[in-house]
Write a protein that holds these residues in place. Structure first.
Motif, PDB file in Angstrom:
ATOM      1  N   THR A  40      59.401  67.241  28.198  1.00  0.00           N
ATOM      2  CA  THR A  40      58.327  66.255  28.317  1.00  0.00           C
ATOM      3  C   THR A  40      58.532  65.107  27.347  1.00  0.00           C
ATOM      4  O   THR A  40      58.406  63.930  27.708  1.00  0.00           O
ATOM      5  N   LEU A  41      58.851  65.442  26.106  1.00  0.00           N
ATOM      6  CA  LEU A  41      59.053  64.400  25.096  1.00  0.00           C
ATOM      7  C   LEU A  41      60.260  63.531  25.440  1.00  0.00           C
ATOM      8  O   LEU A  41      60.204  62.301  25.339  1.00  0.00           O
ATOM      9  N   LEU A  42      61.359  64.155  25.859  1.00  0.00           N
ATOM     10  CA  LEU A  42      62.552  63.385  26.215  1.00  0.00           C
ATOM     11  C   LEU A  42      62.285  62.470  27.409  1.00  0.00           C
ATOM     12  O   LEU A  42      62.745  61.324  27.442  1.00  0.00           O
ATOM     13  N   SER A  43      61.556  62.972  28.388  1.00  0.00           N
ATOM     14  CA  SER A  43      61.208  62.155  29.551  1.00  0.00           C
ATOM     15  C   SER A  43      60.369  60.953  29.141  1.00  0.00           C
ATOM     16  O   SER A  43      60.573  59.835  29.645  1.00  0.00           O
ATOM     17  N   LEU A  44      59.455  61.170  28.226  1.00  0.00           N
ATOM     18  CA  LEU A  44      58.581  60.088  27.765  1.00  0.00           C
ATOM     19  C   LEU A  44      59.383  59.027  27.011  1.00  0.00           C
ATOM     20  O   LEU A  44      59.270  57.826  27.285  1.00  0.00           O
ATOM     21  N   LEU A  45      60.208  59.454  26.088  1.00  0.00           N
ATOM     22  CA  LEU A  45      60.942  58.510  25.250  1.00  0.00           C
ATOM     23  C   LEU A  45      62.043  57.781  26.014  1.00  0.00           C
ATOM     24  O   LEU A  45      62.525  56.737  25.563  1.00  0.00           O
ATOM     25  N   ALA A  46      62.449  58.319  27.171  1.00  0.00           N
ATOM     26  CA  ALA A  46      63.474  57.653  27.978  1.00  0.00           C
ATOM     27  C   ALA A  46      62.919  56.476  28.760  1.00  0.00           C
ATOM     28  O   ALA A  46      63.685  55.674  29.307  1.00  0.00           O
ATOM     29  N   ARG A  47      61.606  56.340  28.817  1.00  0.00           N
ATOM     30  CA  ARG A  47      60.997  55.246  29.569  1.00  0.00           C
ATOM     31  C   ARG A  47      61.144  53.945  28.783  1.00  0.00           C
ATOM     32  O   ARG A  47      61.098  53.928  27.555  1.00  0.00           O
ATOM     33  N   HIS A  97      46.936  63.911  26.297  1.00  0.00           N
ATOM     34  CA  HIS A  97      47.786  64.472  25.253  1.00  0.00           C
ATOM     35  C   HIS A  97      49.021  65.023  25.943  1.00  0.00           C
ATOM     36  O   HIS A  97      49.126  64.959  27.178  1.00  0.00           O
ATOM     37  N   LEU A  98      49.960  65.565  25.186  1.00  0.00           N
ATOM     38  CA  LEU A  98      51.266  65.891  25.743  1.00  0.00           C
ATOM     39  C   LEU A  98      51.541  67.389  25.840  1.00  0.00           C
ATOM     40  O   LEU A  98      52.701  67.802  25.904  1.00  0.00           O
ATOM     41  N   HIS A  99      50.513  68.217  25.901  1.00  0.00           N
ATOM     42  CA  HIS A  99      50.718  69.651  26.101  1.00  0.00           C
ATOM     43  C   HIS A  99      51.309  69.898  27.491  1.00  0.00           C
ATOM     44  O   HIS A  99      51.118  69.108  28.422  1.00  0.00           O
ATOM     45  N   PHE A 100      51.988  71.030  27.640  1.00  0.00           N
ATOM     46  CA  PHE A 100      52.762  71.320  28.847  1.00  0.00           C
ATOM     47  C   PHE A 100      51.934  71.303  30.123  1.00  0.00           C
ATOM     48  O   PHE A 100      52.432  70.966  31.206  1.00  0.00           O
ATOM     49  N   ASP A 101      50.654  71.667  30.040  1.00  0.00           N
ATOM     50  CA  ASP A 101      49.827  71.753  31.241  1.00  0.00           C
ATOM     51  C   ASP A 101      49.155  70.427  31.597  1.00  0.00           C
ATOM     52  O   ASP A 101      48.375  70.359  32.546  1.00  0.00           O
ATOM     53  N   HIS A 102      49.480  69.378  30.849  1.00  0.00           N
ATOM     54  CA  HIS A 102      48.904  68.063  31.112  1.00  0.00           C
ATOM     55  C   HIS A 102      49.958  66.977  31.300  1.00  0.00           C
ATOM     56  O   HIS A 102      49.628  65.891  31.781  1.00  0.00           O
ATOM     57  N   ALA A 103      51.204  67.234  30.911  1.00  0.00           N
ATOM     58  CA  ALA A 103      52.186  66.139  30.869  1.00  0.00           C
ATOM     59  C   ALA A 103      53.556  66.528  31.406  1.00  0.00           C
ATOM     60  O   ALA A 103      54.539  65.861  31.112  1.00  0.00           O
ATOM     61  N   TRP A 104      53.644  67.584  32.219  1.00  0.00           N
ATOM     62  CA  TRP A 104      54.954  68.076  32.620  1.00  0.00           C
ATOM     63  C   TRP A 104      55.646  67.199  33.664  1.00  0.00           C
ATOM     64  O   TRP A 104      56.856  67.020  33.634  1.00  0.00           O
ATOM     65  N   ASN A 105      54.925  66.624  34.599  1.00  0.00           N
ATOM     66  CA  ASN A 105      55.521  65.998  35.786  1.00  0.00           C
ATOM     67  C   ASN A 105      55.712  64.491  35.677  1.00  0.00           C
ATOM     68  O   ASN A 105      55.668  63.776  36.685  1.00  0.00           O
ATOM     69  N   LEU A 106      55.978  63.979  34.488  1.00  0.00           N
ATOM     70  CA  LEU A 106      56.116  62.536  34.298  1.00  0.00           C
ATOM     71  C   LEU A 106      57.267  61.945  35.104  1.00  0.00           C
ATOM     72  O   LEU A 106      57.202  60.793  35.554  1.00  0.00           O
ATOM     73  N   VAL A 141      56.608  65.581  18.355  1.00  0.00           N
ATOM     74  CA  VAL A 141      57.872  65.762  17.640  1.00  0.00           C
ATOM     75  C   VAL A 141      57.727  66.814  16.547  1.00  0.00           C
ATOM     76  O   VAL A 141      58.601  67.670  16.360  1.00  0.00           O
ATOM     77  N   ASP A 142      56.619  66.782  15.832  1.00  0.00           N
ATOM     78  CA  ASP A 142      56.410  67.683  14.694  1.00  0.00           C
ATOM     79  C   ASP A 142      54.982  68.225  14.723  1.00  0.00           C
ATOM     80  O   ASP A 142      54.136  67.822  13.925  1.00  0.00           O
ATOM     81  N   PRO A 143      54.686  69.141  15.643  1.00  0.00           N
ATOM     82  CA  PRO A 143      53.309  69.639  15.787  1.00  0.00           C
ATOM     83  C   PRO A 143      52.954  70.650  14.701  1.00  0.00           C
ATOM     84  O   PRO A 143      53.821  71.201  14.024  1.00  0.00           O
ATOM     85  N   VAL A 144      51.648  70.882  14.552  1.00  0.00           N
ATOM     86  CA  VAL A 144      51.224  71.995  13.703  1.00  0.00           C
ATOM     87  C   VAL A 144      51.808  73.271  14.306  1.00  0.00           C
ATOM     88  O   VAL A 144      52.039  73.362  15.521  1.00  0.00           O
ATOM     89  N   ALA A 145      52.074  74.243  13.463  1.00  0.00           N
ATOM     90  CA  ALA A 145      52.822  75.430  13.888  1.00  0.00           C
ATOM     91  C   ALA A 145      52.187  76.135  15.083  1.00  0.00           C
ATOM     92  O   ALA A 145      52.888  76.617  15.982  1.00  0.00           O
ATOM     93  N   THR A 146      50.866  76.185  15.125  1.00  0.00           N
ATOM     94  CA  THR A 146      50.181  76.907  16.194  1.00  0.00           C
ATOM     95  C   THR A 146      50.311  76.211  17.538  1.00  0.00           C
ATOM     96  O   THR A 146      49.976  76.796  18.568  1.00  0.00           O
TER      97      THR A 146
END
Length: 281
Positions: A128-135, A86-95, A114-119
């Motif tokens: 992280t998201l920008l790095s992923l979508l730039a691939r 999944h793409l939480h900060f502690d699992h996907a930061w160093n792409l 892009v649009d997570p539940v509020a919590t």
């Protein structure tokens, strides 16, 4: 058949009332000697974690990932595939450390980032998201929908619960199938809530069931159903944030830890300040 090396990348130090939650951060290097796979890529470094999230940490960042891969006899440039559970900060930061690798992630997980539940807004970082979508697809990014046989010996299961696009790799080894469950039940106590080896507070009434994690996007029933599907498909589970997981599989092999000894998740109040201070240095 694959071997799995646990990469211990650092810890988050999260104050909880009069105690301190020590949250170890892991990734896994998976290889059959030819294909080199990394499951998750870990957390930001100490300063970035403090600045962005307001919590202390140890380790993390690209240096920790490079060092632990080196201990396994490899390096970022050799990694062929990254499985993002999944793409939480502690699992996907160093792409960005792996521009040549193909990142495999569930399409629903990208939408949720892009649009997570509020919590969960705090757990998805914009970079992280920008790095992923730039691939560039398909060499750099593969979006999948549902369960997929990634290759012989590695099956990906879509298991909503922690997040809508959570996925778990099921890896075949010489001793059996291993589920790298990441945050779908991030401690052994989630998988074995009635077992005194898994938790200091066994709940006998939950024998044969599961304890969903506190951070979740789906209902408890959906979460438990995902856990049941995973356990039916594997021989052992490896959760992401438990101190007691094996470091090299299948050389180390167990379904449940021998005891709660070594479960360092919570420190008492008189130790928490010292630990917090040390982590902030």
């Amino acid at each position: 058949m694959f071997e799995i090396h646990t990469l211990r990348l650092g810890e988050l130090m999260i104050p909880q009332g009069e105690s301190l939650l020590r949250d170890p951060i892991h990734a896994w290097y998976v290889t059959d000697g030819t294909t080199r796979i990394l499951v998750d890529v870990g957390m930001p470094g100490v300063e970035e974690t403090r600045r962005r999230l307001g919590i202390a940490a140890t380790g993390g960042g690209p240096d920790s990932l490079v060092r632990t891969l080196g201990e396994c006899g490899t390096d970022p440039g050799a990694i062929d595939i990254i499985i993002a559970t999944h793409l939480h900060f502690d699992h996907a930061w160093n792409l960005d450390l792996f521009p040549q690798a193909c990142v495999v992630v569930q399409r629903d997980e990208v939408f949720h980032a892009v649009d997570p539940v509020a919590t969960q807004r705090i757990y998805y970082l914009r970079e992280t998201l920008l790095s992923l979508l730039a691939r560039k697809k398909p060499s750099g990014l593969r979006l999948i929908d549902g369960d997929v046989d990634l290759m012989p010996g590695v099956r990906l299961m879509k298991v909503p619960g922690h997040t809508p696009g959570m996925q778990v790799p099921i890896v075949s080894t010489t001793k059996g199938k291993v589920a790298l469950v990441s945050d779908l039940g991030d401690h052994y106590r989630c998988w074995f809530p009635a077992d005194p080896r898994a938790t200091e507070h066994p709940m006998r009434f939950m024998t044969g069931s599961y304890l969903p994690g506190a951070i979740r996007s789906e209902s408890e029933r959906v979460y438990q159903d995902s856990m049941a599907r995973v356990q039916a498909a594997c021989d052992i589970v490896i959760p992401a944030h438990d101190f007691r997981i094996p470091s090299h599989i299948p050389a180390e092999w167990f379904e449940v830890p021998a005891s709660t000894r070594g479960d360092l998740s919570h420190s008492k109040a008189d130790h928490s300040k010292a630990a917090h201070s040390k982590a902030a240095e």
